[in-house]
Design an enzyme around this catalytic site. Structure first.
Site, short mmCIF file in Angstrom:
data_model
loop_
_atom_site.label_atom_id
_atom_site.label_comp_id
_atom_site.label_asym_id
_atom_site.label_seq_id
_atom_site.Cartn_x
_atom_site.Cartn_y
_atom_site.Cartn_z
N HIS A 202 1.90 -23.51 -80.25
CA HIS A 202 0.60 -23.87 -79.68
C HIS A 202 -0.44 -24.11 -80.78
O HIS A 202 -1.63 -24.14 -80.51
CB HIS A 202 0.09 -22.80 -78.72
CG HIS A 202 1.14 -22.32 -77.76
ND1 HIS A 202 1.93 -21.21 -78.01
CD2 HIS A 202 1.57 -22.85 -76.59
CE1 HIS A 202 2.80 -21.06 -77.01
NE2 HIS A 202 2.60 -22.03 -76.14
FE1 FES Z 1 1.44 -19.75 -79.35
FE2 FES Z 1 2.25 -19.21 -81.82
S1 FES Z 1 0.59 -20.41 -81.22
S2 FES Z 1 3.17 -18.60 -79.97
#
Ligand code: FES
Length: 128
Positions: free
Chosen positions: A93
């Site tokens: 993410h």
């Molecule tokens: Fe979501 Fe690493 S940014 S698990």
């Protein structure tokens, strides 16, 4: 195993290896002088989870950064030597960690977690 010993002398400067401890992946990074300088020179005010570099490593062993390799967002394993801060990037993410494993950008709330460890000698570490 509750604790493990790991010999780090084979890890080149700039290299990171991933080992397992209690079923968790652990990064062992041999930081370069530049990695350390950048981490030390970062103002705490720039950090989302403020911790000085000195509290991320052991005194006298600042070249060794030892951290649980799970992103503090949802647990993916970040990729080393990438991201906007020269440390790790979590592609799940988009969290960026710096050369002390501190969260700098993205959804992760906390710095990468440090396991309990101690140095047995200059290059032998006991984790756990
Ligand atoms: Fe979501 Fe690493 S940014 S698990």
């Amino acid at each position: 195993l509750a604790s493990i010993e790991f010999e780090m002398s084979g890890i080149e400067e700039g290299q990171t290896v991933t080992i397992m401890w209690r079923g968790l992946p652990v990064f062992v990074r041999h930081r370069t002088a530049e990695n350390i300088t950048i981490a030390k020179d970062t103002p705490l005010a720039d950090l989302k989870d403020p911790e000085p570099d000195a509290s991320r490593v052991k005194e006298g062993h600042e070249q060794w950064l030892i951290m649980i390799a799970n992103c503090t967002h949802l647990g993916c394993i970040p990729v080393g030597d990438s991201g906007d801060f020269g440390g790790w990037f979590c592609p799940c993410h988009g969290s960026h960690y710096d050369t002390a494993g501190r969260i700098r950008k993205g959804p992760a709330p906390k710095n990468l977690v440090l396991p309990p460890y101690d140095f047995v000698s200059d290059t032998l570490v006991q984790i756990g």
